[in-house]
Structure formats: C-alpha cells, structure tokens
Enzyme design. Structure first.
Site, short mmCIF file in Angstrom:
data_model
loop_
_atom_site.label_atom_id
_atom_site.label_comp_id
_atom_site.label_asym_id
_atom_site.label_seq_id
_atom_site.Cartn_x
_atom_site.Cartn_y
_atom_site.Cartn_z
N TYR A 1 0.83 -1.20 0.00
CA TYR A 1 0.00 0.00 0.00
C TYR A 1 0.87 1.25 0.00
O TYR A 1 0.67 2.16 -0.81
CB TYR A 1 -0.92 -0.02 1.22
CG TYR A 1 -1.72 1.24 1.40
CD1 TYR A 1 -2.80 1.52 0.59
CD2 TYR A 1 -1.39 2.15 2.42
CE1 TYR A 1 -3.54 2.68 0.76
CE2 TYR A 1 -2.13 3.30 2.60
CZ TYR A 1 -3.20 3.57 1.77
OH TYR A 1 -3.93 4.72 1.94
N LYS B 1 1.12 4.12 -2.90
CA LYS B 1 0.81 5.52 -2.60
C LYS B 1 2.05 6.41 -2.80
O LYS B 1 1.93 7.57 -3.18
CB LYS B 1 0.24 5.66 -1.19
CG LYS B 1 -1.19 5.17 -1.07
CD LYS B 1 -2.16 6.00 -1.92
CE LYS B 1 -3.60 5.67 -1.61
NZ LYS B 1 -4.55 6.55 -2.30
#
Length: 160
Positions: free
Chosen positions: A78, A82
C-alpha cells in the site's frame, strides 16, 4: 467539476487498501495496490486534462497517504503504491505549472469509515480523520483561494 465541457478541478478519490507484511505479500497484492492506486490516478488525471488545458487553468487533486511518507509495518504494498501516487503528483505539478494547472495531494491517516471501524473495533475512533475534514481540505485545494498552491502534500491526519 462544473457542468458542461469545461473542468476547473477534479479530486481523484478512487483507490484501495490492503495490508500484509512486505516479506509475505505476494506479487498479486503489489499489483493490485499498483492498479487501484497508481493507474487510476494516472488515468483520471489524463482524462481531466484536455478541458483544463483548453480553459488555461485547473486543479487536479489526488488522495495520497501518510503511510507513503513513512511506511509502517504491514503496509509495504500500500505504501509503495501511494508513494508512486506522490511521485505522479510531483511530476504532473512540475509539467503543468506553466499551463496554470495545479496538482496537489492530501495525505490522510486512518479515515473514520464503517469499514475501518469494523476492521479495528478496539481502536480510538475519535482520533481518526472524519470524512468531512478530508472534504474540507479537498474543497480548499480545488478552490481559487489555493491558486498559488501546486505540488503540495497536505497531511490531514486527525490525532493519529
């Protein structure tokens, strides 16, 4: 976004979250996070550009993540995705500043949603970011009052 063919601003809020230890999360998880977070940002920004370029101004906004600044345990895929969103924001901001198109991101921490409450029932929900606080930050960055802000990463972290 305004009605008609002209777009003054767009906030890209599509994305996804998953957790797994970096050593355990397989390639499928990394690819899923990349597709949900990076490719959607790229595609939405590209789709929004033609009317903004025609108008000679505009604002693109992405939802980044505080976890992409310093990745905590279990969020490697993640945070990596990002982080790539953050690099897209930087690149688009630099490339489009001469065209008067601003590109920014907000970096929320844990958002107080029903899904997050269900996933973390014992957490202190009062410290989390309320969706309204995120909406307020988005509204500011899309507004003409923020016409001098581009390439910025604004933390909206509540008390987390």
């Amino acid at each position: 976004m305004q009605h008609g063919t002209r777009s003054n601003g767009i906030a890209h809020t599509v994305g996804g979250f998953a957790s797994a230890a970096a050593a355990e999360g397989g390639p499928d998880l990394w690819e899923q996070m990349y597709r949900l977070n990076v490719l959607t940002t790229l595609n939405i920004f590209r789709a929004a550009l033609p009317p903004m370029c025609a108008a000679g101004r505009g604002s693109l906004l992405a939802i980044g993540a505080g976890a992409a600044v310093k990745a905590p345990s279990g969020l490697g895929a993640y945070a990596g995705a990002k982080s790539a969103v953050h690099r897209l924001v930087e690149s688009f901001a630099d490339e489009l500043k001469a065209d008067r198109i601003r590109v920014n991101a907000i970096l929320p921490s844990i958002i107080d949603t029903p899904q997050n409450r269900a996933a973390m029932p014992d957490a202190d929900h009062t410290a989390w970011v309320r969706p309204r606080e995120i909406a307020d930050a988005i509204a500011f960055l899309l507004a003409e009052d923020a016409s001098g802000v581009t390439g910025a990463f604004i933390p909206v972290s509540g008390r987390v």
